[in-house]
Design an enzyme around this catalytic site. Structure first.
Site, PDB file in Angstrom:
ATOM      1  N   ARG A 100       1.120  -1.293   0.207  1.00 57.38           N
ATOM      2  CA  ARG A 100       0.281  -0.004   0.442  1.00 57.38           C
ATOM      3  C   ARG A 100       0.806   1.215  -0.236  1.00 57.38           C
ATOM      4  O   ARG A 100       0.344   2.141  -0.663  1.00 57.38           O
ATOM      5  CB  ARG A 100      -0.903  -0.429   1.092  1.00 57.38           C
ATOM      6  N   TYR A 155     -12.835  18.172 -17.487  1.00 57.65           N
ATOM      7  CA  TYR A 155     -13.473  16.638 -18.152  1.00 57.65           C
ATOM      8  C   TYR A 155     -14.835  16.917 -16.991  1.00 57.65           C
ATOM      9  O   TYR A 155     -14.544  17.375 -16.130  1.00 57.65           O
ATOM     10  CB  TYR A 155     -12.619  15.765 -17.402  1.00 57.65           C
ATOM     11  N   ASP A 185      -4.390  19.513 -15.322  1.00 56.44           N
ATOM     12  CA  ASP A 185      -4.797  18.035 -16.127  1.00 56.44           C
ATOM     13  C   ASP A 185      -4.284  17.762 -17.730  1.00 56.44           C
ATOM     14  O   ASP A 185      -4.881  18.886 -18.312  1.00 56.44           O
ATOM     15  CB  ASP A 185      -6.396  17.142 -16.418  1.00 56.44           C
ATOM     16  N   LYS A 208      -4.492   7.223 -20.693  1.00 54.80           N
ATOM     17  CA  LYS A 208      -4.386   7.359 -22.110  1.00 54.80           C
ATOM     18  C   LYS A 208      -2.877   7.108 -22.869  1.00 54.80           C
ATOM     19  O   LYS A 208      -2.397   6.248 -22.477  1.00 54.80           O
ATOM     20  CB  LYS A 208      -4.382   8.751 -21.778  1.00 54.80           C
TER      21      LYS A 208
END
Length: 397
Positions: A57, A110, A183, A208
């Site tokens: 983690r 977005y 972004d 992406k």
């Protein structure tokens, strides 16, 4: 081996953050827990940022290698990877903002980011959301108050490919002592060197272009170690980092990002110019076109115009459906940036939650199609698009 900062992006994509195992490929470390060598390390590993793996983690060697490669691509001091692009965005926001703070954000962002900011941060977390036309830096400057703790923009924007002057935004942030975030998913680090333009947090959906093969889900944030320290701490609490296998796929995908993006830039520019001359197509949105209102900014700010474009199908919803259903080679995919060309309609996908009024305010037409251009032969892409445009009955052929 030269220092990562001395490498050009295409070289950094392959050699940056190279594994120290001696193998040409970063190995997958599937362990959930790692042996600690002694009491001293045990007593410090959970409270200090030691360069050692203890529990998955907190990170693992495969993740560390992929983060080093991303930092080399971004030319930043460090990078953090997350389980998705939205995990990266939300963790940055939650780490930097508390009730009573103000977030200045662009109107054009977005759809899911918009929903998180306005329906979660504002309504449930007590953060004031101030929206501006981020294509006008003077609006950003005028909006900054003594409660502003983050300026967040997106460029090129989804889905209309508007641009934000990152050098201007970075200068405003430094002058007024407000962190800035972008972004830059649509551009990729290859086309948009955000940190070099003065942005504090460079964010990407690594799903992406960085991954590039539609086979992983991840996000990344890059910047200085000091800037990323609170984000790293929150990631430890949330546990929203990618698995070792995902990190392996991302590390492998980033090796070819420069050559993939170069081909996507080339194909998208040719298709955008071609689409502008099709009678069945209305407006075309692409920064590489002379008709784009911010074409000059694209030429100075970007190293390539990107593989994303959008256009309006002439007519109404009937013609839109005929076009989408007329595509045979190009699939409908809910993501972007892969080696395959794909389409999606923003009004029923990424920007559906914004509602009719919200989309209209941004200028997103019902017949807008978002095209993610891949690396296929452009002649085959044109042929498929032509067949679909003919199916609308408005192509004149």
């Amino acid at each position: 081996m030269p220092d990562d900062s001395q490498m050009h992006p295409a070289t950094a994509a392959i050699h940056g953050g190279a594994p120290t195992t001696g193998g040409a490929v970063t190995p997958i470390h599937p362990a959930s827990v790692y042996r600690l060598p002694d009491y001293d390390v045990m007593s410090r590993v959970f409270t200090e940022p030691l360069d050692i793996s203890s529990y998955a983690r907190f990170g693992d060697p495969t993740l560390t290698a992929a983060e080093a490669k991303l930092a080399a691509l971004e030319r930043t001091e460090t990078s953090l990877l997350f389980s998705s692009g939205m995990a990266a965005i939300t963790t940055v926001a939650l780490a930097l903002l508390k009730p009573g703070d103000e977030l200045i954000t662009a109107r054009d962002i977005y759809g899911t980011t918009h929903t998180f900011f306005h329906r979660y941060l504002a309504e449930r977390h007590g953060v004031t959301i101030t929206t501006v036309d981020a294509t006008r830096p003077d609006e950003i400057r005028a909006a900054v108050s003594d409660r502003t703790r983050l300026i967040y923009v997106e460029t090129p924007t989804n889905p209309l490919l508007k641009l934000v002057d990152l050098a201007a935004v970075g200068a405003i942030g430094r002058e007024l002592n407000v962190p800035t975030a972008v972004d830059g998913t649509f551009a990729s680090p290859i086309n948009l060197p955000a940190a070099a333009l003065g942005i504090d947090y460079s964010i990407h959906s690594a799903t992406k272009y960085l991954g590039g093969h539609s086979d992983l889900l991840a996000g990344g944030v890059s910047g200085t170690k000091a800037r990323l320290a609170p984000i790293r701490s929150l990631r430890l609490l949330l546990g929203n980092l990618p698995s070792a296998h995902t990190s392996f796929l991302l590390d492998r995908g980033m090796k070819t990002v420069a050559v993939r993006v170069a081909r996507q830039n080339e194909n998208a520019l040719e298709l955008a110019r071609w689409l502008e001359n099709q009678p069945a197509v209305g407006r075309v949105f692409y920064p590489g076109l002379d008709s784009h209102p911010q074409h000059e900014l694209a030429r100075t700010q970007m190293h390539g115009f990107g593989g994303m474009l959008s256009f309006e199908v002439a007519g109404g919803l009937t013609e839109l459906q005929r076009f989408i259903d007329g595509l045979k080679l190009i699939p409908i995919l809910a993501s972007l940036g892969g080696v395959e060309t794909s389409v999606i309609v923003p009004t029923v996908s990424s920007h559906y939650a914004m509602g009719v009024a919200g989309r209209a305010e941004l200028g997103i037409a019902d017949t807008l199609v978002r095209l993610s251009v891949g690396i296929e032969d452009v002649a085959d892409l044109k042929a498929d698009l032509q067949t679909a445009l003919d199916a609308t009955g408005r192509s004149g052929s």
